[in-house]
Scaffold this motif. Structure first.
Motif, PDB file in Angstrom:
ATOM      1  N   THR A  22      10.485   1.743   2.000  1.00 22.55           N
ATOM      2  CA  THR A  22       9.196   1.649   1.316  1.00 22.55           C
ATOM      3  C   THR A  22       9.142   0.524   0.289  1.00 22.55           C
ATOM      4  O   THR A  22       8.063   0.147  -0.159  1.00 22.55           O
ATOM      5  CB  THR A  22       8.859   2.976   0.618  1.00 22.55           C
ATOM      6  OG1 THR A  22       9.947   3.343  -0.251  1.00 22.55           O
ATOM      7  CG2 THR A  22       8.641   4.084   1.640  1.00 22.55           C
ATOM      8  N   GLY A  23      10.299  -0.004  -0.096  1.00 21.69           N
ATOM      9  CA  GLY A  23      10.319  -1.110  -1.049  1.00 21.69           C
ATOM     10  C   GLY A  23      10.423  -2.469  -0.389  1.00 21.69           C
ATOM     11  O   GLY A  23      10.495  -3.487  -1.064  1.00 21.69           O
ATOM     12  N   ASN A  48      10.359   1.987  -2.978  1.00 21.62           N
ATOM     13  CA  ASN A  48       9.280   1.517  -3.852  1.00 21.62           C
ATOM     14  C   ASN A  48       9.592   1.783  -5.322  1.00 21.62           C
ATOM     15  O   ASN A  48       9.090   1.067  -6.202  1.00 21.62           O
ATOM     16  CB  ASN A  48       7.928   2.095  -3.444  1.00 21.62           C
ATOM     17  CG  ASN A  48       7.912   3.602  -3.307  1.00 21.62           C
ATOM     18  OD1 ASN A  48       8.894   4.215  -2.893  1.00 21.62           O
ATOM     19  ND2 ASN A  48       6.796   4.214  -3.634  1.00 21.62           N
ATOM     20  N   LEU A  54       2.163  -3.048  -1.244  1.00 16.98           N
ATOM     21  CA  LEU A  54       2.312  -3.138  -2.686  1.00 16.98           C
ATOM     22  C   LEU A  54       1.245  -2.311  -3.392  1.00 16.98           C
ATOM     23  O   LEU A  54       0.099  -2.247  -2.928  1.00 16.98           O
ATOM     24  CB  LEU A  54       2.231  -4.604  -3.135  1.00 16.98           C
ATOM     25  CG  LEU A  54       3.383  -5.510  -2.704  1.00 16.98           C
ATOM     26  CD1 LEU A  54       3.108  -6.945  -3.086  1.00 16.98           C
ATOM     27  CD2 LEU A  54       4.701  -5.025  -3.307  1.00 16.98           C
ATOM     28  N   PRO A  55       1.596  -1.682  -4.514  1.00 14.27           N
ATOM     29  CA  PRO A  55       0.608  -0.822  -5.214  1.00 14.27           C
ATOM     30  C   PRO A  55      -0.486  -1.646  -5.878  1.00 14.27           C
ATOM     31  O   PRO A  55      -0.300  -2.805  -6.190  1.00 14.27           O
ATOM     32  CB  PRO A  55       1.457  -0.101  -6.247  1.00 14.27           C
ATOM     33  CG  PRO A  55       2.616  -0.995  -6.501  1.00 14.27           C
ATOM     34  CD  PRO A  55       2.910  -1.663  -5.180  1.00 14.27           C
ATOM     35  N   GLN A  85       9.111  11.261  -4.083  1.00 19.18           N
ATOM     36  CA  GLN A  85       8.305  10.146  -4.556  1.00 19.18           C
ATOM     37  C   GLN A  85       7.841  10.291  -6.004  1.00 19.18           C
ATOM     38  O   GLN A  85       7.075   9.468  -6.487  1.00 19.18           O
ATOM     39  CB  GLN A  85       7.082   9.976  -3.647  1.00 19.18           C
ATOM     40  CG  GLN A  85       7.349   9.161  -2.397  1.00 19.18           C
ATOM     41  CD  GLN A  85       7.541   7.690  -2.698  1.00 19.18           C
ATOM     42  OE1 GLN A  85       6.839   7.103  -3.518  1.00 19.18           O
ATOM     43  NE2 GLN A  85       8.502   7.069  -2.025  1.00 19.18           N
ATOM     44  N   GLU A 109       5.554   3.054 -10.349  1.00 17.55           N
ATOM     45  CA  GLU A 109       4.457   2.200  -9.899  1.00 17.55           C
ATOM     46  C   GLU A 109       3.319   2.192 -10.909  1.00 17.55           C
ATOM     47  O   GLU A 109       2.693   1.152 -11.143  1.00 17.55           O
ATOM     48  CB  GLU A 109       3.946   2.670  -8.543  1.00 17.55           C
ATOM     49  CG  GLU A 109       4.844   2.326  -7.380  1.00 17.55           C
ATOM     50  CD  GLU A 109       4.209   2.651  -6.036  1.00 17.55           C
ATOM     51  OE1 GLU A 109       4.868   2.403  -5.022  1.00 17.55           O
ATOM     52  OE2 GLU A 109       3.049   3.149  -5.999  1.00 17.55           O
ATOM     53  N   ALA A 157       9.022   7.335  -8.100  1.00 18.01           N
ATOM     54  CA  ALA A 157       8.409   6.110  -7.575  1.00 18.01           C
ATOM     55  C   ALA A 157       6.962   5.991  -8.014  1.00 18.01           C
ATOM     56  O   ALA A 157       6.510   4.916  -8.421  1.00 18.01           O
ATOM     57  CB  ALA A 157       8.514   6.087  -6.052  1.00 18.01           C
ATOM     58  N   LEU A 202       3.191   3.431   1.983  1.00 18.07           N
ATOM     59  CA  LEU A 202       3.813   3.080   0.702  1.00 18.07           C
ATOM     60  C   LEU A 202       4.551   1.747   0.758  1.00 18.07           C
ATOM     61  O   LEU A 202       4.959   1.224  -0.282  1.00 18.07           O
ATOM     62  CB  LEU A 202       4.776   4.189   0.273  1.00 18.07           C
ATOM     63  CG  LEU A 202       4.108   5.522  -0.067  1.00 18.07           C
ATOM     64  CD1 LEU A 202       5.153   6.558  -0.461  1.00 18.07           C
ATOM     65  CD2 LEU A 202       3.078   5.358  -1.184  1.00 18.07           C
ATOM     66  N   LYS A 203       4.738   1.177   1.935  1.00 18.93           N
ATOM     67  CA  LYS A 203       5.340  -0.151   2.014  1.00 18.93           C
ATOM     68  C   LYS A 203       4.413  -1.215   1.455  1.00 18.93           C
ATOM     69  O   LYS A 203       4.861  -2.276   1.027  1.00 18.93           O
ATOM     70  CB  LYS A 203       5.718  -0.486   3.464  1.00 18.93           C
ATOM     71  CG  LYS A 203       6.888   0.312   4.002  1.00 18.93           C
ATOM     72  CD  LYS A 203       7.393  -0.253   5.318  1.00 18.93           C
ATOM     73  CE  LYS A 203       8.135  -1.566   5.117  1.00 18.93           C
ATOM     74  NZ  LYS A 203       8.823  -2.022   6.362  1.00 18.93           N
ATOM     75  N   ARG A 229      11.964  -1.110  -6.190  1.00 17.58           N
ATOM     76  CA  ARG A 229      11.207  -2.355  -6.372  1.00 17.58           C
ATOM     77  C   ARG A 229      10.796  -2.528  -7.832  1.00 17.58           C
ATOM     78  O   ARG A 229      10.872  -3.629  -8.397  1.00 17.58           O
ATOM     79  CB  ARG A 229       9.979  -2.327  -5.457  1.00 17.58           C
ATOM     80  CG  ARG A 229       9.153  -3.597  -5.440  1.00 17.58           C
ATOM     81  CD  ARG A 229       8.215  -3.591  -4.233  1.00 17.58           C
ATOM     82  NE  ARG A 229       7.376  -2.384  -4.209  1.00 17.58           N
ATOM     83  CZ  ARG A 229       6.801  -1.903  -3.093  1.00 17.58           C
ATOM     84  NH1 ARG A 229       6.980  -2.514  -1.938  1.00 17.58           N
ATOM     85  NH2 ARG A 229       6.047  -0.827  -3.147  1.00 17.58           N
ATOM     86  N   ARG A 232      -3.549   6.026  -3.881  1.00 22.34           N
ATOM     87  CA  ARG A 232      -2.138   6.020  -3.464  1.00 22.34           C
ATOM     88  C   ARG A 232      -1.433   7.292  -3.934  1.00 22.34           C
ATOM     89  O   ARG A 232      -0.697   7.932  -3.181  1.00 22.34           O
ATOM     90  CB  ARG A 232      -1.467   4.777  -4.031  1.00 22.34           C
ATOM     91  CG  ARG A 232      -0.054   4.494  -3.521  1.00 22.34           C
ATOM     92  CD  ARG A 232       0.351   3.140  -4.054  1.00 22.34           C
ATOM     93  NE  ARG A 232       1.722   2.772  -3.790  1.00 22.34           N
ATOM     94  CZ  ARG A 232       2.128   1.966  -2.802  1.00 22.34           C
ATOM     95  NH1 ARG A 232       1.236   1.509  -1.948  1.00 22.34           N
ATOM     96  NH2 ARG A 232       3.402   1.643  -2.666  1.00 22.34           N
TER      97      ARG A 232
END
Length: 382
Positions: free
Chosen positions: A96-97, A54, A381-382, A302, A309, A305, A378-379, A57, A343
């Motif tokens: 996760t991404g 993530n 999308l935020p 994380q 995000e 990440a 976490l897969k 990403r 999240r």
């Protein structure tokens, strides 16, 4: 009073989140100034960083993914080892991404900083090093910012991306502070032993965790987690000696890694901290991102990440905003907080829980279940 700032943003802090946000906002046509307290922002601290999917990403959107893939190392899964080096369990990681990105890439942290600095440099942002913000004066139309060099400039929005010890956080009246969790971590780079192609961790022995992650074809970064020490008692000249002592009874690749710990200046010791600002992350036209608003033990890797995000979501919301009047900005910044808080809270709580189980020596804890639930979420999308 200065002229209206229109769509101008000041980013305070030239680390991972501040640099990424600067690039994303400049790409959308927003005028951005970036100030960084260090006079040499290329000298990023830290030996290595694990970039989960993530995080990758967001780095793809920033435009540095190809270089991250080239200069970093896409690890071939994760293994848990016994203290003597025997492999107890090996598995592929959660992506996760998304399935089109590696599960994680390890890389040297200074190299990631250099890549992001390069993108900032070509973005057209105005960068001032060795500079801090010392005062904010807000009204309905903007923020007048006084800087450490005595100058004042006016902006539509100020973003505090100045890390765990954020001065921006205190300047806008947010009283939350980092809290130690009771653990400390030693980190150092080393040459990559032949055959080390994945992240490998030992739970037990002298340390809670003894692990390493490849960061390039030639390097790894190593880490040893133990009960927190009084940092004031540590002798800087003896840091490499202490790290060698901590891992002297570990097998597998550790004897080779241990021999590389000779330079005390390459060894970093920090505590695990927890921070989560539950209330709003903004006051008027000043908002926090990344470690200034939240941080957690690196037990899930994380931290980067979550910070990346944050800036992706904030940039997306700002880019879609037609008018930057006070009411519209307040709604956007409230929405940003509402999207990010659940999240981030999940990651902070899970990271602290895993660290607490290690401190307590809990053998019956559902570690696999906690990891699976957290990374699966976490897969999305935020």
């Amino acid at each position: 009073m200065a002229d209206s700032p229109h769509r101008s943003v000041l980013v305070i802090g030239g680390g991972t989140s501040g640099n990424a946000l600067t690039v994303l906002l400049r790409r959308a046509g927003t005028a951005v100034d970036l100030v960084e307290a260090s006079p040499d922002w290329k000298a990023a601290a830290g030996s290595g960083i694990t970039l989960q999917g993530n995080a990758l990403r967001v780095l793809r959107e920033v435009g540095v993914l190809a270089d991250v893939e080239k200069d970093g190392y896409a690890a071939e899964g994760v293994a848990v080892l016994a203290p003597d080096g025997t492999v107890l369990h090996a598995h592929d990681e959660f992506r996760t991404g998304g399935d089109d990105l590696p599960a994680h890439i390890g890389m040297q942290r200074p190299r990631l900083q250099q890549l992001l600095i390069g993108m900032v440099g070509t973005s057209g942002a105005d960068v001032r090093l060795g500079t801090t913000a010392t005062a904010f004066a807000q009204d309905d139309e903007g923020v007048d910012v006084t800087f450490s060099d005595g100058t004042t400039r006016r902006y539509a929005l100020v973003v505090g991306a100045d890390g765990l010890g954020s001065t921006t956080r205190g300047m806008i009246g947010i009283t939350d502070r980092p809290e130690p969790t009771g653990m400390g971590i030693w980190r150092a780079p080393a040459p990559r032993p032949a055959g080390v192609r994945r992240t490998e961790m030992i739970y037990g022995g002298r340390c809670f965790i003894a692990g390493y992650c490849p960061t390039s074809e030639d390097t790894v970064y190593t880490y040893l987690v133990e009960p927190a020490r009084d940092r004031a008692t540590l002798d800087p000249a003896g840091l490499a000696d202490e790290m060698r002592a901590l891992c002297e009874n570990y097998g597998g690749a550790w004897p080779e890694l241990r021999a590389a710990f000779t330079d005390p200046s390459a060894v970093n010791y920090t505590w695990f901290d927890r921070l989560l600002v539950e209330g709003p992350w903004h006051r008027g036209r000043v908002v926090l991102v990344g470690d200034a608003a939240h941080c957690c033990p690196p037990t899930f890797a994380q931290g980067a990440a979550m910070s990346l995000e944050d800036v992706q979501v904030l940039a997306e919301l700002l880019t879609g905003l037609d008018r930057w009047d006070a009411g519209a900005l307040d709604r956007i910044l409230t929405d940003y907080h509402a999207r990010r808080l659940p999240r981030v809270r999940r990651v902070v709580d899970a990271s602290v829980q895993l660290a607490q189980w290690l401190l307590e020596g809990r053998r019956d804890a559902d570690v696999p279940g906690l990891i699976r639930r957290t990374l699966t979420a976490l897969k999305e999308l935020p």
